[in-house]
Design a protein around this motif. Structure first.
Motif, PDB file in Angstrom:
ATOM      1  N   THR A   1       1.003  37.126   8.312  1.00  0.00           N
ATOM      2  CA  THR A   1       1.803  36.632   9.247  1.00  0.00           C
ATOM      3  C   THR A   1       1.634  36.777  10.633  1.00  0.00           C
ATOM      4  O   THR A   1       0.930  37.575  11.187  1.00  0.00           O
ATOM      5  N   PRO A   2       2.222  35.767  11.547  1.00  0.00           N
ATOM      6  CA  PRO A   2       1.904  35.712  12.662  1.00  0.00           C
ATOM      7  C   PRO A   2       2.224  36.869  13.320  1.00  0.00           C
ATOM      8  O   PRO A   2       3.450  37.450  13.104  1.00  0.00           O
ATOM      9  N   HIS A   3       1.485  37.452  14.431  1.00  0.00           N
ATOM     10  CA  HIS A   3       2.298  38.414  15.437  1.00  0.00           C
ATOM     11  C   HIS A   3       3.226  38.235  16.144  1.00  0.00           C
ATOM     12  O   HIS A   3       2.986  37.450  16.748  1.00  0.00           O
ATOM     13  N   ARG A   4       4.507  38.778  16.277  1.00  0.00           N
ATOM     14  CA  ARG A   4       5.479  38.555  17.060  1.00  0.00           C
ATOM     15  C   ARG A   4       6.178  39.716  17.405  1.00  0.00           C
ATOM     16  O   ARG A   4       6.301  40.679  16.683  1.00  0.00           O
TER      17      ARG A   4
ATOM     18  N   ARG B   1      14.580  28.333   2.072  1.00  0.00           N
ATOM     19  CA  ARG B   1      14.353  29.228   2.982  1.00  0.00           C
ATOM     20  C   ARG B   1      15.072  30.449   2.803  1.00  0.00           C
ATOM     21  O   ARG B   1      16.302  30.451   2.386  1.00  0.00           O
TER      22      ARG B   1
ATOM     23  N   LEU C   1      15.231  34.966  10.906  1.00  0.00           N
ATOM     24  CA  LEU C   1      13.870  34.951  10.946  1.00  0.00           C
ATOM     25  C   LEU C   1      13.504  34.710   9.530  1.00  0.00           C
ATOM     26  O   LEU C   1      13.803  35.334   8.382  1.00  0.00           O
TER      27      LEU C   1
ATOM     28  N   ALA D   1       8.868  34.630   5.529  1.00  0.00           N
ATOM     29  CA  ALA D   1       7.431  34.271   5.538  1.00  0.00           C
ATOM     30  C   ALA D   1       6.823  34.574   6.598  1.00  0.00           C
ATOM     31  O   ALA D   1       5.609  34.622   6.544  1.00  0.00           O
ATOM     32  N   ASP D   2       7.559  34.773   7.714  1.00  0.00           N
ATOM     33  CA  ASP D   2       7.031  34.812   8.958  1.00  0.00           C
ATOM     34  C   ASP D   2       7.251  36.084   9.759  1.00  0.00           C
ATOM     35  O   ASP D   2       6.543  36.554  10.826  1.00  0.00           O
ATOM     36  N   ILE D   3       7.660  36.979   8.757  1.00  0.00           N
ATOM     37  CA  ILE D   3       7.853  38.480   9.165  1.00  0.00           C
ATOM     38  C   ILE D   3       6.877  39.404   8.717  1.00  0.00           C
ATOM     39  O   ILE D   3       6.565  39.351   7.256  1.00  0.00           O
TER      40      ILE D   3
END
Length: 584
Positions: free
Chosen positions: A337-340, A405, A411, A414-416
């Motif tokens: 997952t992308p870092h955020r 989704r 959020l 899938a992106d967490i």
């Protein structure tokens, strides 16, 4: 065969220096073995026959040519050579096997870590016993093959080259006779390598199936005893065990057949050498001592051949096991997952938009839409198989939807990052799984850094102390396997205490009161009242006692909400308020 073993070469790189040292020690052992026959040749030629020839003849200029001096030198040299060979052998084994154990531990660690992170869809298709067999047994077979590569194959090739070189340098005629049997030995080994690999692959598969059946039977031992069907499992075990036995017997037959054939091939070469060598001694082409040395070399040269030929068993075993272990490592892990930047605590809003989930047997949820507001207590009702537990599994991130989704605080899941998601969601399952250890350890499982006072407060809020106060060691009481000795309600309260300690803003309850009697259910619902207070809660249940904690209910039918959602009635809301006050 080597392709699968080559896959694990990276684990040997950090230990390459140790492995090279082990090979060097094997070379030292080889040099000592090459020197071993010459003291005997010294006695035969220089003492018994009164001749002074051979590589050790220079000693006569130092100690003299008397028989007593030669005997003393030969005896001392034999002792020193034997001691050196034994020392190199001991150190070589220790260095090689130590490196092998470390390599195996690293492979086992990586396989276990990778397997734990594979999605639930993978574990749903695999048997626990089969995976256990791959981690516990197959990794050891890989170790045997990798260690043998350095401790047997490379030293064996060096030994063969060394013996052949020395024999040819001593007398090229005897050398050609001595090494003439090598092709026959290698052809015999090559023939059995192919057969052994096929047999080992079948044997490993049979052992894996047997381990799977045993694990399943032990996990279901209560059901076996309850129905008295030990005979049924005996029959199934006998069938699986018979398959494993037949595969093992075939492997034993090949190994038993292989050794005599190898010995026969070696005997042919030795007989040819004795006949031709004896003829040369009679004709004074070479000395008796020289023939003894070459014969000894041939005998010693057959030993690495025999050792390397056994690799036709070890390498197929290792290759079959490497193939099975690589099948786990080849499974793709969940995408990163992308870092955020994320807040420490979610508000608890959950949105499911046009969700479809198909396990491969048809859709369980079909175009499913749902919104849960922060602080809301939602109860999912409906018959078994309607998709209630599937909704919880999706929210918990155990499965990814086939389509649609799923959002937490707006959020996409899938992106967490998974680690953040699991801190926001606490789960109480229908059957709380308790690990080996104390009751306090099982509560602390939600937050390993929690202190004793925090664990005690969670246990008190979940009414765990209501029964641990009667135990000799309290929260320090050690549990049997899977929490045997605690009732179903007691296990559920431990699970609730675990969720309380997690202090997550979202709580998922999957039939947490199923199978409990009224008294146990009342205690569990009281504990759940503490848990859901000031949190978003989504629960599945058939029990009115738990439904009273809900502020809204939704009925599911074949994975679709029936007429959308409905708020709880006034009486239900009053019951929920009273339950919250009782919990407080």
């Amino acid at each position: 065969m080597m392709r699968y073993l080559w896959r694990f070469r990276s684990y040997g790189r950090p230990h390459l220096g140790t492995l090279v040292l082990g090979v060097g020690l094997r070379v030292g052992e080889l040099i000592a073995d090459l020197a071993a026959p010459w003291p005997l040749a010294l006695v035969i030629d220089n003492v018994l026959k009164g001749r002074t020839s051979g590589p050790l003849a220079w000693l006569t200029g130092i100690v003299g040519s008397s028989p007593l001096a030669m005997l003393s030198v030969a005896a001392a040299a034999l002792l020193l050579i034997t001691l050196a060979s034994g020392t190199f052998d001991y150190l070589g084994d220790r260095v090689m096997n130590s490196a092998g154990e470390r390599i195996t531990a690293e492979i086992r660690t990586d396989v276990f870590a990778h397997m734990q992170r594979l999605p639930m869809s993978y574990h749903d298709r695999q048997a626990v016993g089969e995976l256990t067999s791959r981690i516990a047994i197959d990794t050891s077979r890989i170790q045997d093959a990798l260690v043998d590569l350095f401790s047997t194959l490379l030293p064996g090739l060096l030994a063969l080259a060394g013996y052949a070189t020395v024999i040819l340098s001593v007398d090229w005629r005897l050398g050609l006779i001595a090494i003439g049997g090598a092709p026959l030995i290698f052809l015999t080994a090559a023939r059995y390598t192919r057969l052994t690999r096929q047999t080992e692959r079948r044997q490993r598969a049979a052992e894996g199936h047997l381990a799977t059946f045993v694990t399943e039977s032990l996990q279901g031992i209560r059901t076996i005893h309850a129905f008295g069907r030990q005979d049924l499992h005996d029959a199934h075990f006998a069938t699986s065990n018979s398959t494993t036995l037949n595969a093992g017997l075939r492997s034993v037959e090949l190994r038993a057949r292989f050794t005599p054939l190898l010995e026969a091939a070696a005997a042919v070469a030795t007989a040819a050498l004795l006949w031709a060598g004896g003829l040369g001694v009679v004709n004074h082409w070479w000395s008796v001592g020289l023939l003894v040395v070459v014969t000894s070399y041939l005998k010693d040269m057959i030993k690495p051949m025999r050792s390397m030929s056994r690799l036709s068993i070890t390498f197929p075993q290792g290759a079959a096991s490497a193939e099975r272990v690589a099948a786990i490592l080849d499974q793709p892990p969940p995408p990163p997952t992308p870092h955020r930047r994320l807040p420490d605590r979610a508000t608890g809003r959950i949105d499911l938009h046009d969700i479809t989930l198909d396990y491969g047997r048809g859709p369980v949820l079909n175009h499913f839409d749902l919104t849960v507001h922060p602080g809301e207590h939602l109860a999912l009702l409906g018959p078994n198989g309607s998709g209630k537990s599937t909704v919880l599994s999706l929210i918990a991130g155990l499965y990814a939807p086939t389509r649609g989704r799923l959002l937490l605080d707006g959020l996409p899941l899938a992106d967490i990052p998974a680690i953040w998601l699991h801190r926001q969601i606490a789960v109480v399952l229908q059957d709380t799984f308790l690990f080996s250890g104390t009751i306090a350890d099982n509560i602390r499982y939600a937050r390993p850094d929690a202190g004793p006072h925090e664990v005690a407060r969670a246990a008190e809020a979940a009414l765990v102390t209501e029964f641990t106060e009667r135990l000799p060691d309290g929260l320090g009481t050690r549990l049997a396997d899977r929490g045997a000795g605690l009732s179903g309600g007691q296990r559920q309260r431990v699970g609730i205490a675990r969720a309380l300690l997690a202090d997550a803003p979202v709580v998922l309850l999957d039939e947490p009161t199923t199978g409990l009697d009224n008294a146990a259910e009342e205690l569990v619902v009281r504990a759940l009242g503490h848990l859901v207070e000031s949190r978003t809660a989504v629960m599945t249940t058939h029990r009115p006692a738990l439904t009273r904690l809900a502020t809204r209910t939704i009925h599911l039918d074949d994975g679709t909400p029936r007429t959308g959602g409905s708020p709880a009635s006034k009486s239900t809301r009053r019951e929920a308020a009273r339950a919250t006050r009782r919990a407080a």
